[in-house]
Design a protein around this motif. Sequence first.
Motif, short mmCIF file in Angstrom:
data_model
loop_
_atom_site.label_atom_id
_atom_site.label_comp_id
_atom_site.label_asym_id
_atom_site.label_seq_id
_atom_site.Cartn_x
_atom_site.Cartn_y
_atom_site.Cartn_z
N ASN A 176 0.85 -1.19 0.00
CA ASN A 176 0.00 0.00 0.00
C ASN A 176 0.89 1.25 0.00
O ASN A 176 2.12 1.15 0.06
CB ASN A 176 -0.98 -0.01 1.17
N LYS A 230 -7.94 3.99 -1.77
CA LYS A 230 -9.15 3.46 -1.14
C LYS A 230 -9.79 2.33 -1.96
O LYS A 230 -10.64 1.60 -1.46
CB LYS A 230 -10.18 4.58 -0.96
N ILE A 231 -9.42 2.25 -3.22
CA ILE A 231 -9.94 1.23 -4.13
C ILE A 231 -8.76 0.45 -4.71
O ILE A 231 -7.70 1.03 -5.00
CB ILE A 231 -10.75 1.88 -5.28
N ARG A 246 -12.46 -2.77 -2.04
CA ARG A 246 -12.37 -1.58 -1.19
C ARG A 246 -11.30 -1.82 -0.12
O ARG A 246 -11.26 -2.90 0.49
CB ARG A 246 -13.71 -1.28 -0.52
N TYR A 247 -10.47 -0.80 0.10
CA TYR A 247 -9.43 -0.91 1.13
C TYR A 247 -9.65 0.15 2.20
O TYR A 247 -9.77 1.34 1.90
CB TYR A 247 -8.05 -0.74 0.51
N ASP A 248 -9.72 -0.29 3.46
CA ASP A 248 -9.86 0.60 4.60
C ASP A 248 -8.52 0.59 5.32
O ASP A 248 -8.22 -0.36 6.06
CB ASP A 248 -10.99 0.13 5.51
N ASP A 249 -7.71 1.63 5.14
CA ASP A 249 -6.37 1.62 5.73
C ASP A 249 -6.42 1.74 7.24
O ASP A 249 -5.55 1.21 7.94
CB ASP A 249 -5.48 2.69 5.11
N ALA A 303 -14.78 5.86 -8.07
CA ALA A 303 -14.42 5.52 -6.70
C ALA A 303 -15.50 5.94 -5.71
O ALA A 303 -15.73 5.26 -4.70
CB ALA A 303 -13.09 6.15 -6.33
N SER A 304 -16.17 7.06 -5.97
CA SER A 304 -17.18 7.55 -5.03
C SER A 304 -18.36 6.60 -4.93
O SER A 304 -18.95 6.43 -3.86
CB SER A 304 -17.66 8.94 -5.45
#
Length: 375
Positions: A176, A230-231, A246-249, A303-304
């Motif tokens: 990431n 985020k994607i 979807r990536y939630d850091d 992305a939104s």
Amino acid sequence: MRLAALLYLLLAGTMCSAETLVYFGTYTRGNAASEGIYVATLDEATGALSQPRLAAKADNPSFVAIAPGGKTLYAVSETPWTDDDSVGIVAYSIGDDGTLKQLNQRSTRGGAACHVAVHPSGKSLGVANYSGGSCASFPINDDGSLGEIASFHQHVGSSVNPRRQQEAHAHSINYNADGTQAFVADLGMDQIVIYDVDSESGKLAPSQQRSLKMPAGGGPRHFCFTPAGKIALANLELTSDVALLRYDDAARSLSMLEVASTLPGGQAVPGNSTAECLVHPNGRTAYVSNRGHNSIAVFRIDASNADIQWIENEPTQGEIPRGFGIDPSGKFVVVANQNSDNVVSLQIDPETGSLSPTGSEITVGTPVNVRFLKR
């Protein structure tokens, strides 16, 4: 006046010396015409590629990665693992003329090292071993050479495809943006395996979310983030699909959103498989290569709304497009056609992201991977 003129000439010379190098990883075994890693230049105004030169002789350097700063390049040696001395990864310094000088080499402790990524800090790198079904990481010394192995992880598992998924097959490793996590796409297990990264040592450790399960039989191969982080995307080699993730850091978690076909109308093409997936620097367009259909699939990403939509398939003017790259200016895609020994450049429409031929084509034996260095 003379001083001003001299300064102008010096500045003009510096500007003219700027160039964009393109490195090509290749296969050298069997009937391949390649001798190793090749380098050419890309004209970022026209997309024209220069005639390639041999940058370094190497054994099956199918995938390469360039460290931040552009001083060193790392290449896998996609060969069988027989013992602890089997070479899997090689470090090179990059010369002023673009040629490569070997610094050292290391065993990756697994067969068919097929993918390498350099940590954003430039202090370490990760490698995926395909037939070994494993991944490893190494610290990078101050001179660019590789230190002793920092970590090694053997994957264990299988999935539903009886021919390709009887065991683990790690196919890529990616970090990431801040380098706190690494993501290994394992084709054999149908999983994206997730690791936490020690930024100083480069050591990988299983994350709290050990993996994300992908569609059964899909065979995740490569993985990439959008610039915002985020994607993410993973192309599914066996089913000719691409998965939007979807990536939630903050939560260090990865989740599935939707899957789209990389073929026109979603109609199956016998023998087709996907190879590479990349996102344009603008974050709005993604590209996936189709081997068999011999095309680059173009997608629009929202992305939104976490949405992906197919735009078109552009022929690659060759057979079995393996890897490709988006140049630093974001104007061109350079495609390596493995079975037809040719590399072509395609122009990117700045509004739609669609592709069109530039007319530039060069010969490279069994090209597999494309990486850029602008300097």
